[in-house]
Design an enzyme around this catalytic site. Sequence first.
Site, PDB file in Angstrom:
ATOM      1  N   ARG A  49       0.841  -1.196   0.000  1.00  0.00           N
ATOM      2  CA  ARG A  49       0.000   0.000   0.000  1.00  0.00           C
ATOM      3  C   ARG A  49       0.879   1.251   0.000  1.00  0.00           C
ATOM      4  O   ARG A  49       2.052   1.198   0.370  1.00  0.00           O
ATOM      5  CB  ARG A  49      -0.911   0.012   1.231  1.00  0.00           C
ATOM      6  CG  ARG A  49      -1.814  -1.209   1.371  1.00  0.00           C
ATOM      7  CD  ARG A  49      -2.586  -1.165   2.677  1.00  0.00           C
ATOM      8  NE  ARG A  49      -3.511  -2.275   2.835  1.00  0.00           N
ATOM      9  CZ  ARG A  49      -3.207  -3.419   3.446  1.00  0.00           C
ATOM     10  NH1 ARG A  49      -1.987  -3.597   3.954  1.00  0.00           N
ATOM     11  NH2 ARG A  49      -4.102  -4.380   3.559  1.00  0.00           N
ATOM     12  N   LYS A  88      -1.643  -2.402   8.154  1.00  0.00           N
ATOM     13  CA  LYS A  88      -2.727  -1.878   8.971  1.00  0.00           C
ATOM     14  C   LYS A  88      -2.658  -2.447  10.380  1.00  0.00           C
ATOM     15  O   LYS A  88      -2.339  -3.612  10.582  1.00  0.00           O
ATOM     16  CB  LYS A  88      -4.080  -2.221   8.334  1.00  0.00           C
ATOM     17  CG  LYS A  88      -4.361  -1.489   7.027  1.00  0.00           C
ATOM     18  CD  LYS A  88      -5.737  -1.822   6.494  1.00  0.00           C
ATOM     19  CE  LYS A  88      -6.068  -1.009   5.257  1.00  0.00           C
ATOM     20  NZ  LYS A  88      -7.421  -1.329   4.730  1.00  0.00           N
ATOM     21  N   HIS A 137      -2.967   2.427  -5.578  1.00  0.00           N
ATOM     22  CA  HIS A 137      -3.755   1.225  -5.310  1.00  0.00           C
ATOM     23  C   HIS A 137      -4.022   0.430  -6.587  1.00  0.00           C
ATOM     24  O   HIS A 137      -4.194  -0.786  -6.540  1.00  0.00           O
ATOM     25  CB  HIS A 137      -5.067   1.596  -4.629  1.00  0.00           C
ATOM     26  CG  HIS A 137      -5.419   0.680  -3.495  1.00  0.00           C
ATOM     27  ND1 HIS A 137      -4.660   0.568  -2.344  1.00  0.00           N
ATOM     28  CD2 HIS A 137      -6.439  -0.201  -3.355  1.00  0.00           C
ATOM     29  CE1 HIS A 137      -5.206  -0.336  -1.538  1.00  0.00           C
ATOM     30  NE2 HIS A 137      -6.270  -0.821  -2.126  1.00  0.00           N
ATOM     31  N   ARG A 165      -1.319  -1.934  -6.852  1.00  0.00           N
ATOM     32  CA  ARG A 165      -1.539  -3.049  -5.917  1.00  0.00           C
ATOM     33  C   ARG A 165      -2.473  -4.076  -6.559  1.00  0.00           C
ATOM     34  O   ARG A 165      -2.227  -5.282  -6.503  1.00  0.00           O
ATOM     35  CB  ARG A 165      -2.124  -2.504  -4.616  1.00  0.00           C
ATOM     36  CG  ARG A 165      -2.436  -3.551  -3.549  1.00  0.00           C
ATOM     37  CD  ARG A 165      -2.774  -2.811  -2.254  1.00  0.00           C
ATOM     38  NE  ARG A 165      -3.468  -3.630  -1.280  1.00  0.00           N
ATOM     39  CZ  ARG A 165      -2.853  -4.429  -0.391  1.00  0.00           C
ATOM     40  NH1 ARG A 165      -1.545  -4.537  -0.411  1.00  0.00           N
ATOM     41  NH2 ARG A 165      -3.558  -5.104   0.500  1.00  0.00           N
ATOM     42  N   HIS A 210      -3.827  -9.179   3.615  1.00  0.00           N
ATOM     43  CA  HIS A 210      -5.266  -9.241   3.874  1.00  0.00           C
ATOM     44  C   HIS A 210      -5.540 -10.087   5.111  1.00  0.00           C
ATOM     45  O   HIS A 210      -4.908 -11.126   5.313  1.00  0.00           O
ATOM     46  CB  HIS A 210      -6.003  -9.861   2.682  1.00  0.00           C
ATOM     47  CG  HIS A 210      -6.155  -8.933   1.519  1.00  0.00           C
ATOM     48  ND1 HIS A 210      -6.386  -9.385   0.235  1.00  0.00           N
ATOM     49  CD2 HIS A 210      -6.120  -7.586   1.443  1.00  0.00           C
ATOM     50  CE1 HIS A 210      -6.483  -8.343  -0.575  1.00  0.00           C
ATOM     51  NE2 HIS A 210      -6.332  -7.248   0.132  1.00  0.00           N
ATOM     52  N   TYR A 235      -9.866 -10.727  -6.674  1.00  0.00           N
ATOM     53  CA  TYR A 235      -8.919 -10.731  -7.781  1.00  0.00           C
ATOM     54  C   TYR A 235      -9.073 -11.960  -8.673  1.00  0.00           C
ATOM     55  O   TYR A 235      -8.623 -11.945  -9.820  1.00  0.00           O
ATOM     56  CB  TYR A 235      -7.485 -10.636  -7.255  1.00  0.00           C
ATOM     57  CG  TYR A 235      -7.236  -9.356  -6.511  1.00  0.00           C
ATOM     58  CD1 TYR A 235      -7.175  -8.140  -7.192  1.00  0.00           C
ATOM     59  CD2 TYR A 235      -7.094  -9.324  -5.134  1.00  0.00           C
ATOM     60  CE1 TYR A 235      -6.972  -6.948  -6.513  1.00  0.00           C
ATOM     61  CE2 TYR A 235      -6.886  -8.137  -4.454  1.00  0.00           C
ATOM     62  CZ  TYR A 235      -6.834  -6.962  -5.150  1.00  0.00           C
ATOM     63  OH  TYR A 235      -6.634  -5.778  -4.478  1.00  0.00           O
TER      64      TYR A 235
END
Length: 302
Positions: free
Chosen positions: A146, A170, A239, A242, A265, A274
Amino acid sequence: MCIKSFLSYIRYEKNLSSHTVLSYKNDLFQFKAYMVRETGTFSPESVDLDMVRNWVVSLVEGNISSRTISRKVSALRSFFKFLVKRKVISSTPIRGIQLPKIRKQLPAFLRQEEMDLLLDETDFGDGFRAVRDRLIINLFYSTGIRSAELIGLKDIDVDVSISVLKVTGKRNKQRIIPFGEELRTWIEEYREIRDREISSNSEFFFIKEDGESLYPELVYRVVTRYLKTVSTLTKKSPHVLRHTFASAMLNNEAGLNSVKELLGHSSLASTEVYTHISIEELKQSYKQAHPRAERKGGRYEN
């Protein structure tokens, strides 16, 4: 008072981002304003299912998008769960709400030939900034990190001896991402020109000409400037690269769980979107390649 307590709870105990807290604040105060307008008062104890349904209907009639409505209801659901937990109310009124269906958009991504053109044929220029900007593009594409993760990379996080990045994602979750020989060479070239030309005591891997660390708007400008040279996508952002990384990995038979770990994730469901990109690419390839893919009608139609 209940709303303020809830916002403090999700910010400092649940550690949600300031952006999420602000969104929830706006949603809850919008619901409060609706209740005052419709009933003359706002009391969490008096809210029932019909009131919530009527609010949702008013949002739909106001042409609010399905995605936004879902977020608003999610904010309300979290709020009432909090009140139940704190024993302010005995049960939540958010039950059986029928939300408008969200049409899931596939993430935008660049095709492999576009990325090859960008990284192999594009003239980035000379000097520190050119070398840095080319590496930024390649790092996004080669690792799927990211924008905030790229900006936050420390110099010690980039280990060329074993070709891995240590990325802080995150909620401060760390993960290890391997990279290939080409990226290793570009990293070494960037470090050499950075250390030779820029005077800085910064601990960060990527820096500006003045030695300070990068910021989101700068990274966004770098990415969009170069994506415009090879792509007609409406959306051009870090993004998108990404998404491009994830699509490239799955199209070349990487396992879904491996891609999940590389992207950081928390849920496999986030990565599965995806696979739809890959299916769409297969459909397109089939239509372009098979001689009868576009034929219509029965066996006797010309």
